[in-house]
Design a protein around this motif. Structure first.
Motif, PDB file in Angstrom:
ATOM      1  N   LEU A 174       0.708  -1.371  -0.201  1.00 24.69           N
ATOM      2  CA  LEU A 174      -0.006  -0.012   0.143  1.00 24.69           C
ATOM      3  C   LEU A 174       0.905   1.365   0.048  1.00 24.69           C
ATOM      4  O   LEU A 174       0.401   2.348  -0.328  1.00 24.69           O
ATOM      5  CB  LEU A 174      -0.805   0.147   1.113  1.00 24.69           C
ATOM      6  N   GLY A 175       1.955   1.214   0.384  1.00 25.08           N
ATOM      7  CA  GLY A 175       2.778   2.141   0.358  1.00 25.08           C
ATOM      8  C   GLY A 175       2.930   2.984  -0.976  1.00 25.08           C
ATOM      9  O   GLY A 175       3.554   3.991  -1.305  1.00 25.08           O
ATOM     10  N   LEU A 176       2.599   2.225  -2.208  1.00 23.98           N
ATOM     11  CA  LEU A 176       2.635   2.662  -3.590  1.00 23.98           C
ATOM     12  C   LEU A 176       1.231   3.264  -3.963  1.00 23.98           C
ATOM     13  O   LEU A 176       1.326   3.661  -5.380  1.00 23.98           O
ATOM     14  CB  LEU A 176       2.937   1.416  -4.702  1.00 23.98           C
ATOM     15  N   LEU A 177       0.487   3.562  -3.062  1.00 29.20           N
ATOM     16  CA  LEU A 177      -0.938   4.346  -3.532  1.00 29.20           C
ATOM     17  C   LEU A 177      -0.698   5.523  -3.971  1.00 29.20           C
ATOM     18  O   LEU A 177       0.006   6.054  -3.449  1.00 29.20           O
ATOM     19  CB  LEU A 177      -1.803   3.889  -2.410  1.00 29.20           C
ATOM     20  N   ARG A 178      -1.694   5.831  -5.222  1.00 29.67           N
ATOM     21  CA  ARG A 178      -1.511   7.168  -5.718  1.00 29.67           C
ATOM     22  C   ARG A 178      -2.708   8.016  -5.411  1.00 29.67           C
ATOM     23  O   ARG A 178      -2.574   9.044  -5.666  1.00 29.67           O
ATOM     24  CB  ARG A 178      -1.249   7.009  -7.149  1.00 29.67           C
ATOM     25  N   THR A 179      -3.856   7.430  -5.013  1.00 31.43           N
ATOM     26  CA  THR A 179      -4.931   8.059  -4.647  1.00 31.43           C
ATOM     27  C   THR A 179      -4.664   9.266  -3.703  1.00 31.43           C
ATOM     28  O   THR A 179      -3.958   9.271  -2.853  1.00 31.43           O
ATOM     29  CB  THR A 179      -6.051   7.316  -4.199  1.00 31.43           C
ATOM     30  N   ARG A 180      -5.016  10.655  -4.046  1.00 30.79           N
ATOM     31  CA  ARG A 180      -4.556  11.811  -3.390  1.00 30.79           C
ATOM     32  C   ARG A 180      -5.620  12.538  -2.795  1.00 30.79           C
ATOM     33  O   ARG A 180      -6.923  12.371  -3.079  1.00 30.79           O
ATOM     34  CB  ARG A 180      -3.920  12.643  -4.304  1.00 30.79           C
ATOM     35  N   ALA A 181      -5.540  13.024  -1.783  1.00 33.73           N
ATOM     36  CA  ALA A 181      -6.558  13.913  -0.892  1.00 33.73           C
ATOM     37  C   ALA A 181      -5.958  15.300  -0.651  1.00 33.73           C
ATOM     38  O   ALA A 181      -4.767  15.426  -0.318  1.00 33.73           O
ATOM     39  CB  ALA A 181      -6.572  13.435   0.388  1.00 33.73           C
ATOM     40  N   VAL A 182      -6.782  16.365  -1.342  1.00 37.83           N
ATOM     41  CA  VAL A 182      -6.417  17.825  -1.090  1.00 37.83           C
ATOM     42  C   VAL A 182      -7.442  18.405  -0.318  1.00 37.83           C
ATOM     43  O   VAL A 182      -8.537  18.376  -0.371  1.00 37.83           O
ATOM     44  CB  VAL A 182      -6.507  18.609  -2.770  1.00 37.83           C
ATOM     45  N   PRO A 183      -6.912  19.023   0.891  1.00 38.67           N
ATOM     46  CA  PRO A 183      -7.783  19.749   1.874  1.00 38.67           C
ATOM     47  C   PRO A 183      -8.648  20.887   1.016  1.00 38.67           C
ATOM     48  O   PRO A 183      -8.087  21.537   0.133  1.00 38.67           O
ATOM     49  CB  PRO A 183      -6.611  20.630   2.655  1.00 38.67           C
ATOM     50  N   LEU A 214      -8.703   4.559   1.362  1.00 35.71           N
ATOM     51  CA  LEU A 214      -7.139   5.240   1.640  1.00 35.71           C
ATOM     52  C   LEU A 214      -6.416   6.155   0.682  1.00 35.71           C
ATOM     53  O   LEU A 214      -6.754   5.762  -0.638  1.00 35.71           O
ATOM     54  CB  LEU A 214      -6.129   4.000   1.588  1.00 35.71           C
ATOM     55  N   ALA A 215      -5.868   7.275   1.130  1.00 32.53           N
ATOM     56  CA  ALA A 215      -5.643   7.951  -0.069  1.00 32.53           C
ATOM     57  C   ALA A 215      -4.205   8.922   0.863  1.00 32.53           C
ATOM     58  O   ALA A 215      -4.005   8.831   1.989  1.00 32.53           O
ATOM     59  CB  ALA A 215      -6.550   9.258  -0.268  1.00 32.53           C
ATOM     60  N   GLY A 223       5.587   6.244   0.888  1.00 31.87           N
ATOM     61  CA  GLY A 223       5.463   4.980   1.670  1.00 31.87           C
ATOM     62  C   GLY A 223       4.220   4.885   2.794  1.00 31.87           C
ATOM     63  O   GLY A 223       3.335   5.694   2.626  1.00 31.87           O
ATOM     64  N   THR A 224       4.188   4.071   3.450  1.00 28.78           N
ATOM     65  CA  THR A 224       3.058   3.644   4.074  1.00 28.78           C
ATOM     66  C   THR A 224       2.778   4.824   5.317  1.00 28.78           C
ATOM     67  O   THR A 224       1.487   4.941   5.875  1.00 28.78           O
ATOM     68  CB  THR A 224       3.059   2.354   4.791  1.00 28.78           C
ATOM     69  N   LYS A 225       3.747   5.326   5.783  1.00 28.77           N
ATOM     70  CA  LYS A 225       3.786   6.588   6.839  1.00 28.77           C
ATOM     71  C   LYS A 225       2.909   7.651   6.206  1.00 28.77           C
ATOM     72  O   LYS A 225       2.452   8.507   7.308  1.00 28.77           O
ATOM     73  CB  LYS A 225       5.025   6.820   7.240  1.00 28.77           C
ATOM     74  N   GLY A 226       2.721   7.924   5.109  1.00 26.65           N
ATOM     75  CA  GLY A 226       1.884   8.926   4.535  1.00 26.65           C
ATOM     76  C   GLY A 226       0.322   8.708   4.050  1.00 26.65           C
ATOM     77  O   GLY A 226      -0.147   9.435   3.422  1.00 26.65           O
ATOM     78  N   ILE A 227      -0.047   7.346   4.615  1.00 29.22           N
ATOM     79  CA  ILE A 227      -1.422   7.240   4.116  1.00 29.22           C
ATOM     80  C   ILE A 227      -2.617   7.570   5.285  1.00 29.22           C
ATOM     81  O   ILE A 227      -2.130   7.436   6.331  1.00 29.22           O
ATOM     82  CB  ILE A 227      -1.557   5.658   4.019  1.00 29.22           C
ATOM     83  N   SER A 228      -3.707   8.135   4.501  1.00 24.78           N
ATOM     84  CA  SER A 228      -4.615   8.183   5.609  1.00 24.78           C
ATOM     85  C   SER A 228      -6.104   7.801   5.076  1.00 24.78           C
ATOM     86  O   SER A 228      -6.200   7.372   4.120  1.00 24.78           O
ATOM     87  CB  SER A 228      -4.965  10.013   5.491  1.00 24.78           C
ATOM     88  N   ASN A 282      -2.139  10.786   8.312  1.00 21.87           N
ATOM     89  CA  ASN A 282      -1.143   9.786   7.904  1.00 21.87           C
ATOM     90  C   ASN A 282      -1.137   8.620   8.927  1.00 21.87           C
ATOM     91  O   ASN A 282      -0.366   7.830   8.942  1.00 21.87           O
ATOM     92  CB  ASN A 282       0.113  10.551   8.268  1.00 21.87           C
ATOM     93  N   GLY A 283      -2.316   8.426   9.587  1.00 17.43           N
ATOM     94  CA  GLY A 283      -2.761   7.114  10.543  1.00 17.43           C
ATOM     95  C   GLY A 283      -3.545   6.200   9.848  1.00 17.43           C
ATOM     96  O   GLY A 283      -4.189   5.439  10.550  1.00 17.43           O
ATOM     97  N   GLY A 284      -3.759   6.238   8.545  1.00 18.93           N
ATOM     98  CA  GLY A 284      -4.703   5.370   7.760  1.00 18.93           C
ATOM     99  C   GLY A 284      -4.548   3.893   8.049  1.00 18.93           C
ATOM    100  O   GLY A 284      -5.232   3.135   8.324  1.00 18.93           O
ATOM    101  N   LEU A 285      -3.167   3.457   7.879  1.00 18.43           N
ATOM    102  CA  LEU A 285      -2.923   2.166   8.138  1.00 18.43           C
ATOM    103  C   LEU A 285      -3.489   1.640   9.525  1.00 18.43           C
ATOM    104  O   LEU A 285      -4.193   0.435   9.818  1.00 18.43           O
ATOM    105  CB  LEU A 285      -1.439   1.620   8.208  1.00 18.43           C
TER     106      LEU A 285
END
Length: 598
Positions: A174-183, A214-215, A223-228, A282-285
């Motif tokens: 999942l560290g490779l995911l590209r779906t993005r979230a813009v405030p 997940l985005a 990586g996985t540390k940046g997933i929400s 960033n706590g998505g996992l």
């Protein structure tokens, strides 16, 4: 077409006589489901399954789901009425908190009933199963406002939920995911990207669908540390909380897949869709694994449930199908041939399925009970011990029961012979449906790696040592009982193999990580056999105790339990030695060929 009878008597035996369900009346929800209430719930769940849910299985497989030009999806015609009756009975919220409209009953009861319903129609129950995962994530990580907004509708079932993890280029990683979230500046985010393999992603059985997605927030670490994790509904709730404006999320297509045709497995497109952060940025996992753990236990239950339905169909067919004569002479000389159940190899297939299913049911309920204790006990040590066991067993329940479920579907197909290969008898559907359970919610190879790499060393090996002690103590306590000897000796041998395998990993995995990877699947199945064997030890002991005081008309039930347990110990449990031999061979031969040689 197969028929199905829910194993209510067997479930009650495990809960009441093996696990001591009533001993937990001090836990929240248990007092509201006393023995009489428990039996009534299981009986009603069985009625719903046998009369309403199971009859939709074949039709749903044939018709499948259809996506229309506007992106909407229709499910099989027979599904809506069955799903509505499921919802009207309050089954979606059986174990959900009362404050959100649920009944607050134990997860153990939910697990018991869910087995029946999944056996009836796995594809249909997936719409409910994904919603259960969303409910669990919102309870664990939602704000009070989010809980008030989403949970009552999900618990009622008028709205359903999904999990959106996988993308075309990344599944497990999942560290490779590209779906993005813009405030968006108002506390919400705009979610853009594509997700694939999304079960129940779009359908016509709910007024709204709440996607948990997940985005990566703009500027988040790689990586996985940046997933929400985000809440992204199909329709945005209006001021009254009803479905309002359509959100920027749509079904691009339905996957054409091997099985579970009645479930809409979708490619989901997010085009600046409005979403709200669930849990910490960033706590998505962490939030996702709340869903995944619940889902993994549910998927393990799918393996058991489909395997049980396949077994029942094979047993009925074996009693009715006339073919050949018994090796010991005709059993029904007045008929042109004997039923195939007289043949030892057919018995081998049926007994293998039955012995694993019955112990698998006990293991699933034992694990569900650990979940209830971990979440409901007031005793901190009791909660910790139960949580340790739950974490340790989750990959085993998922990996072993789904591998066995598929094996059993194939074995049942074999009992039918050529008739099992054509669609008319329904065996093909069991094989096709069971196959996915080995893949999704973390492929079984990942479950094995999770067990070896994360669960064994966690807290200094506290969970595995506690399991060793529990099983070892059981063997020692019953060592002098002559009637238990055939069971405790076989179980102790399996436990010795598991301990030797664990020691081998401790000595060989750290310096050479490939050894851990090469050993992991065999280790998981070795562990699974010991866990199933332990369940048989408990069930046989309970059966012998009941027979000793007089079981009356129920004597044959307990006698059959003992015979089935004996078969498991004699014919299934010895496989622990093969698993030990394979895993202790190490990774050298497995990894020796260069990639281009394949």
């Amino acid at each position: 077409m197969p028929t199905y009878t829910a194993p209510v008597r067997d479930t009650l035996f495990v809960l009441n006589e093996v696990l001591g369900y009533e001993r937990y009346s001090n836990l929240a929800g248990f007092a509201d489901s006393s023995a009489d209430v428990l039996e009534a719930i299981l009986t009603e769940g069985a009625r719903l399954t046998e009369n309403v849910i199971q009859p939709t299985n074949r039709a749903g497989d044939i018709e499948g789901c259809v996506r229309h030009d506007d992106g909407s999806v229709t499910t099989p015609k027979v599904f809506r009425a069955a799903f509505d009756e499921y919802l009207q009975g309050g089954w979606m919220g059986l174990a959900a908190p009362e404050e959100f409209g649920g009944q607050g009953l134990p997860y153990t009861v939910h697990t018991a009933v869910s087995e029946y319903m999944i056996s009836g129609n796995m594809a249909l129950l997936m719409y409910a199963g994904l919603t259960q995962g969303a409910i669990a994530a919102l309870i664990a990580h939602g704000t009070e406002e989010q809980k008030a907004t989403w949970l009552p509708k999900l618990v009622e079932g008028g709205w359903t939920g999904t999990m959106n993890l996988t993308e075309p280029h990344c599944g497990t990683d999942l560290g490779l995911l590209r779906t993005r979230a813009v405030p968006a500046g108002d506390g919400s985010y705009r979610i853009s990207g594509q997700k694939i393999f999304i079960s129940a992603g779009e359908h016509d059985m709910a007024d709204n669908i709440v996607h948990l997605v997940l985005a990566r927030i703009e500027g988040a670490p790689k990586g996985t540390k940046g997933i929400s994790l985000f809440i992204v509904p199909k329709f945005l709730p209006d001021a009254s909380g009803s479905p309002g404006q359509r959100n920027g999320v749509s079904c691009g297509s339905i996957e054409e897949k091997m099985g579970i045709h009645g479930n809409a497995t979708c490619v989901m497109n997010y085009d600046a869709a409005t979403g709200w952060l669930l849990g910490e940025a960033n706590g998505g996992l962490k939030a996702m694994f709340t869903m995944m753990n619940e889902a993994r236990l549910g998927v393990g239950l799918q393996g058991l449930a489909v395997g049980e339905a396949a077994y029942q169909a094979a047993a009925v067919y074996a009693r009715e199908r006339l073919q050949g004569r018994a090796l010991t002479g005709p059993k029904e000389p007045d008929r042109p041939a004997d039923p195939i159940i007289v043949h030892p190899d057919v018995r081998r297939i049926l007994m293998t399925m039955r012995s694993v299913n019955e112990s698998g049911r006990a293991l699933a309920l034992w694990t569900a009970l650990k979940s209830d204790i971990a979440h409901r006990s007031a005793d901190e040590k009791e909660r910790q011990d139960a949580d340790d066991a739950l974490g340790l067993m989750t990959p085993i329940v998922k990996g072993v029961l789904t591998d066995k479920g598929f094996e059993h579907a194939v074995m049942a197909q074999q009992v039918f012979g050529g008739h099992g290969y054509i669609e008319e008898h329904g065996m093909s559907q069991f094989v096709r449906d069971a196959r996915i359970a080995m893949i999704y919610e973390g492929a079984n190879g990942i479950q094995a790696l999770d067990l070896v790499g994360r669960k064994l060393p966690m807290h200094g090996g506290r969970a595995i040592q506690a399991f060793f002690k529990e099983v070892g103590d059981f063997c020692e306590e019953n060592r002098a009982d002559a009637d238990m000897a055939p069971f405790t000796k076989a179980l102790k041998k399996g436990l010795n193999d598991l301990q030797a395998a664990t020691m081998w990993l401790m000595q060989n995995a750290m310096q050479k990580p490939d050894n851990a990877g090469a050993a992991s699947t065999d280790y998981m199945h070795l562990f699974g056999l010991v866990a199933l064997g332990y369940m048989w030890g408990l069930m046989v002991k309970a059966s012998q105790a009941r027979l000793a005081v007089g079981a009356g008309d129920a004597a044959s039930f307990y006698e059959n339990k003992i015979v089935t347990g004996r078969y498991f110990m004699e014919r299934v449990m010895p496989e622990t030695a093969a698993h030990l031999a394979r895993l202790s061979a190490g990774a050298d031969a497995m990894m020796a060929l260069p990639a281009e040689a394949f």
